[in-house]
Design a protein around this motif. Structure first.
Motif, PDB file in Angstrom:
ATOM      1  N   GLY A 171       0.816  -1.212   0.000  1.00 30.72           N
ATOM      2  CA  GLY A 171       0.000   0.000   0.000  1.00 30.72           C
ATOM      3  C   GLY A 171       0.844   1.255   0.000  1.00 30.72           C
ATOM      4  O   GLY A 171       2.055   1.215   0.194  1.00 30.72           O
ATOM      5  N   PHE A 172       0.168   2.379  -0.215  1.00 29.40           N
ATOM      6  CA  PHE A 172       0.854   3.670  -0.249  1.00 29.40           C
ATOM      7  C   PHE A 172       1.247   4.067   1.170  1.00 29.40           C
ATOM      8  O   PHE A 172       0.415   4.066   2.081  1.00 29.40           O
ATOM      9  CB  PHE A 172      -0.053   4.739  -0.867  1.00 29.40           C
ATOM     10  N   LYS A 173       2.504   4.408   1.338  1.00 27.56           N
ATOM     11  CA  LYS A 173       3.012   4.759   2.669  1.00 27.56           C
ATOM     12  C   LYS A 173       2.759   6.246   2.944  1.00 27.56           C
ATOM     13  O   LYS A 173       3.677   7.068   3.000  1.00 27.56           O
ATOM     14  CB  LYS A 173       4.488   4.392   2.770  1.00 27.56           C
ATOM     15  N   VAL A 174       1.490   6.556   3.092  1.00 32.11           N
ATOM     16  CA  VAL A 174       1.054   7.916   3.426  1.00 32.11           C
ATOM     17  C   VAL A 174       0.107   7.809   4.619  1.00 32.11           C
ATOM     18  O   VAL A 174      -0.594   6.803   4.785  1.00 32.11           O
ATOM     19  CB  VAL A 174       0.338   8.589   2.234  1.00 32.11           C
ATOM     20  N   PRO A 175       0.082   8.838   5.472  1.00 36.30           N
ATOM     21  CA  PRO A 175      -0.786   8.771   6.653  1.00 36.30           C
ATOM     22  C   PRO A 175      -2.267   8.785   6.283  1.00 36.30           C
ATOM     23  O   PRO A 175      -2.702   9.590   5.452  1.00 36.30           O
ATOM     24  CB  PRO A 175      -0.398  10.016   7.457  1.00 36.30           C
ATOM     25  N   LEU A 176      -3.024   7.893   6.882  1.00 35.86           N
ATOM     26  CA  LEU A 176      -4.471   7.840   6.653  1.00 35.86           C
ATOM     27  C   LEU A 176      -5.225   8.748   7.621  1.00 35.86           C
ATOM     28  O   LEU A 176      -6.406   9.013   7.443  1.00 35.86           O
ATOM     29  CB  LEU A 176      -4.966   6.396   6.813  1.00 35.86           C
ATOM     30  N   LEU A 177      -4.543   9.246   8.627  1.00 34.11           N
ATOM     31  CA  LEU A 177      -5.170   9.987   9.717  1.00 34.11           C
ATOM     32  C   LEU A 177      -6.065  11.120   9.240  1.00 34.11           C
ATOM     33  O   LEU A 177      -7.219  11.241   9.672  1.00 34.11           O
ATOM     34  CB  LEU A 177      -4.076  10.538  10.640  1.00 34.11           C
ATOM     35  N   TRP A 178      -5.565  11.948   8.331  1.00 35.96           N
ATOM     36  CA  TRP A 178      -6.304  13.151   7.952  1.00 35.96           C
ATOM     37  C   TRP A 178      -7.530  12.820   7.115  1.00 35.96           C
ATOM     38  O   TRP A 178      -8.603  13.414   7.299  1.00 35.96           O
ATOM     39  CB  TRP A 178      -5.367  14.115   7.224  1.00 35.96           C
ATOM     40  N   GLU A 179      -7.393  11.860   6.205  1.00 33.40           N
ATOM     41  CA  GLU A 179      -8.550  11.418   5.422  1.00 33.40           C
ATOM     42  C   GLU A 179      -9.610  10.802   6.332  1.00 33.40           C
ATOM     43  O   GLU A 179     -10.808  11.049   6.171  1.00 33.40           O
ATOM     44  CB  GLU A 179      -8.104  10.403   4.375  1.00 33.40           C
ATOM     45  N   ARG A 180      -9.154  10.016   7.286  1.00 29.37           N
ATOM     46  CA  ARG A 180     -10.093   9.368   8.215  1.00 29.37           C
ATOM     47  C   ARG A 180     -10.822  10.400   9.066  1.00 29.37           C
ATOM     48  O   ARG A 180     -12.048  10.313   9.270  1.00 29.37           O
ATOM     49  CB  ARG A 180      -9.330   8.370   9.088  1.00 29.37           C
ATOM     50  N   LEU A 181     -10.103  11.393   9.558  1.00 29.64           N
ATOM     51  CA  LEU A 181     -10.745  12.441  10.352  1.00 29.64           C
ATOM     52  C   LEU A 181     -11.849  13.135   9.556  1.00 29.64           C
ATOM     53  O   LEU A 181     -12.958  13.355  10.067  1.00 29.64           O
ATOM     54  CB  LEU A 181      -9.701  13.469  10.795  1.00 29.64           C
ATOM     55  N   ARG A 182     -11.547  13.468   8.304  1.00 31.86           N
ATOM     56  CA  ARG A 182     -12.540  14.181   7.492  1.00 31.86           C
ATOM     57  C   ARG A 182     -13.736  13.281   7.143  1.00 31.86           C
ATOM     58  O   ARG A 182     -14.879  13.751   7.124  1.00 31.86           O
ATOM     59  CB  ARG A 182     -11.881  14.733   6.227  1.00 31.86           C
ATOM     60  N   ASN A 183     -13.488  12.022   6.877  1.00 29.50           N
ATOM     61  CA  ASN A 183     -14.589  11.101   6.581  1.00 29.50           C
ATOM     62  C   ASN A 183     -15.488  10.908   7.798  1.00 29.50           C
ATOM     63  O   ASN A 183     -16.719  10.873   7.674  1.00 29.50           O
ATOM     64  CB  ASN A 183     -14.038   9.754   6.122  1.00 29.50           C
ATOM     65  N   TRP A 184     -14.878  10.776   8.965  1.00 32.02           N
ATOM     66  CA  TRP A 184     -15.674  10.588  10.179  1.00 32.02           C
ATOM     67  C   TRP A 184     -16.421  11.860  10.553  1.00 32.02           C
ATOM     68  O   TRP A 184     -17.535  11.804  11.090  1.00 32.02           O
ATOM     69  CB  TRP A 184     -14.790  10.122  11.329  1.00 32.02           C
ATOM     70  N   LEU A 185     -15.823  13.015  10.248  1.00 24.54           N
ATOM     71  CA  LEU A 185     -16.528  14.278  10.485  1.00 24.54           C
ATOM     72  C   LEU A 185     -17.775  14.367   9.601  1.00 24.54           C
ATOM     73  O   LEU A 185     -18.848  14.775  10.066  1.00 24.54           O
ATOM     74  CB  LEU A 185     -15.597  15.458  10.202  1.00 24.54           C
ATOM     75  N   LYS A 186     -17.654  13.985   8.333  1.00 24.29           N
ATOM     76  CA  LYS A 186     -18.811  14.002   7.429  1.00 24.29           C
ATOM     77  C   LYS A 186     -19.928  13.122   7.976  1.00 24.29           C
ATOM     78  O   LYS A 186     -21.104  13.488   7.958  1.00 24.29           O
ATOM     79  CB  LYS A 186     -18.399  13.527   6.034  1.00 24.29           C
ATOM     80  N   ALA A 187     -19.554  11.921   8.457  1.00 22.69           N
ATOM     81  CA  ALA A 187     -20.548  11.005   9.010  1.00 22.69           C
ATOM     82  C   ALA A 187     -21.181  11.588  10.272  1.00 22.69           C
ATOM     83  O   ALA A 187     -22.398  11.476  10.477  1.00 22.69           O
ATOM     84  CB  ALA A 187     -19.896   9.657   9.316  1.00 22.69           C
ATOM     85  N   ALA A 188     -20.375  12.216  11.122  1.00 24.32           N
ATOM     86  CA  ALA A 188     -20.904  12.812  12.350  1.00 24.32           C
ATOM     87  C   ALA A 188     -21.872  13.943  12.038  1.00 24.32           C
ATOM     88  O   ALA A 188     -22.930  14.070  12.677  1.00 24.32           O
ATOM     89  CB  ALA A 188     -19.750  13.318  13.222  1.00 24.32           C
ATOM     90  N   ARG A 189     -21.526  14.755  11.059  1.00 24.05           N
ATOM     91  CA  ARG A 189     -22.427  15.849  10.663  1.00 24.05           C
ATOM     92  C   ARG A 189     -23.738  15.311  10.118  1.00 24.05           C
ATOM     93  O   ARG A 189     -24.824  15.848  10.382  1.00 24.05           O
ATOM     94  CB  ARG A 189     -21.747  16.713   9.604  1.00 24.05           C
ATOM     95  N   ARG A 190     -23.657  14.254   9.330  1.00 27.22           N
ATOM     96  CA  ARG A 190     -24.851  13.687   8.700  1.00 27.22           C
ATOM     97  C   ARG A 190     -25.792  13.061   9.733  1.00 27.22           C
ATOM     98  O   ARG A 190     -27.015  13.151   9.610  1.00 27.22           O
ATOM     99  CB  ARG A 190     -24.436  12.639   7.671  1.00 27.22           C
ATOM    100  N   LEU A 191     -25.227  12.451  10.758  1.00 23.55           N
ATOM    101  CA  LEU A 191     -26.031  11.694  11.707  1.00 23.55           C
ATOM    102  C   LEU A 191     -26.438  12.484  12.946  1.00 23.55           C
ATOM    103  O   LEU A 191     -27.460  12.172  13.571  1.00 23.55           O
ATOM    104  CB  LEU A 191     -25.252  10.444  12.150  1.00 23.55           C
TER     105      LEU A 191
END
Length: 347
Positions: free
Chosen positions: A152-172
């Motif tokens: 896999g790509f050796k890049v941090p997933l942290l920032w993408e995950r934070l933004r995806n979870w924020l979208k879900a939190a806003r939606r719900l």
């Protein structure tokens, strides 16, 4: 033990789906030492935050050893977990890590869960995490994990995950919840954190990202430590993974109030230094004071990211989870709503 007639009752009582029952019976039918594949016992295990977990055992034909049994671990996925991670990616990671000797072997997969090797070891308690001898084992094992050559790509997933979870939190979330936890400000906070933390020289590694006591097991005789449950594993800054582990020392998910965090249990500076020195030296290196201090500084800063990501997780789980857990109070305990007024750790 559950008889043939009782198996359906066990499955119904503990919400074990029919597909899981078929997987269990199929495994046991292939074992010569299990005389009756349907004579199983299902024991629910405590500590699961997103999944229902069971120890499944069958008596075996073992002469005079009346207590001998075949054991597996059954994991039933929680509702809506696909919001948090890709299940197919997680299974691929699980299989690869098993081949590399990290975690249990995968025995069977079905749509709503899987069957894993049962590890005969003790799950750590919250207090174990601060015991010097246990903490040293964790530090060494974590360094070993971080140095794995994973695909896999050796890049941090942290920032993408934070933004995806924020979208879900806003939606719900309800409007009151969104206002209470200042969700309209979180996107800006994530961007600030990303800019500040990405400017430093933070080493990447393959991280567990959820190193709490319930995900660590130890064999009391051999002192072999095993990290389990790699659902959230990905490449990330190693400082983030250690920061998340330190934050988890404030939690005890087996109390009557599992949502309450006791920050007096967060490791003090000497404990942190001991952990980091053991971590850095476990590969045969001799770290100097500057290397230790540099990693400690990164860990301190990534603590904010740990609070933010699990606070968002809690806001999402509040609308999806069916476990008896006060998710909103846990989000409050993670201090999301007061982060925007305190940038001390970013200095």
């Amino acid at each position: 033990m559950a008889t043939a007639k009782q198996l359906d009752v066990v499955a119904s009582e503990w919400k074990i789906p029919t597909e899981a029952k078929r997987a269990l019976l199929g495994l046991a039918a292939a074992w010569d030492d299990v005389p009756d594949s349907r004579a199983l016992e299902a024991v629910p295990l405590n500590g699961g935050m997103s999944n229902a977990v069971f120890r499944i055992r069958w008596p075996i034909a073992a002469g005079d050893e009346a207590s001998a049994s075949r054991n597996v671990l059954l994991r039933i996925y929680g509702e809506g977990v696909c919001i948090f991670f890709d299940r197919e990616d997680e299974i691929r990671t699980f299989k690869l890590l098993s081949c590399l000797g990290h975690g249990p072997r995968l025995l069977s997969v079905f749509p709503s869960g899987r069957v894993e090797e049962f590890i005969h070891a003790r799950t750590l308690s919250s207090s174990d995490l601060r015991r010097p001898e246990i903490s040293a084992l964790i530090a060494s094992k974590l360094r070993e994990l971080h140095q794995l050559e994973m695909p896999g790509f050796k890049v941090p997933l942290l920032w993408e995950r934070l933004r995806n979870w924020l979208k879900a939190a806003r939606r719900l979330s309800s409007s009151d919840e969104a206002k209470r936890f200042k969700l309209d400000l979180v996107e800006r906070e994530i961007s600030i954190l990303e800019k500040e933390l990405s400017s430093g020289d933070h080493k990447l590694g393959f991280c567990h990202n959820d190193l709490q006591s319930g995900n660590i097991m130890v064999d009391e005789e051999s002192r072999v430590l095993t990290i389990i449950d790699y659902e959230y594993a990905s490449f990330n800054p190693i400082a983030y993974d250690i920061a998340n582990h330190f934050c988890e020392m404030a939690a005890d998910y087996l109390t009557e109030t599992p949502h309450v965090l006791d920050y007096s249990k967060y490791p003090d500076l000497e404990e942190q230094k001991r952990f980091v020195w053991t971590y850095l030296s476990s590969s045969g290196e001799n770290p100097n004071d500057n290397e230790v201090e540099k990693l400690l500084g990164g860990i301190e800063k990534y603590t904010l990211a740990s609070h933010l990501i699990w606070g968002l997780w809690a806001l999402v789980e509040n609308h999806l989870g069916d476990i008896d857990f006060d998710y909103l109070e846990y989000a409050k305990q993670r201090k999301i709503e007061c982060m925007f007024e305190n940038k001390a750790l970013m200095a």
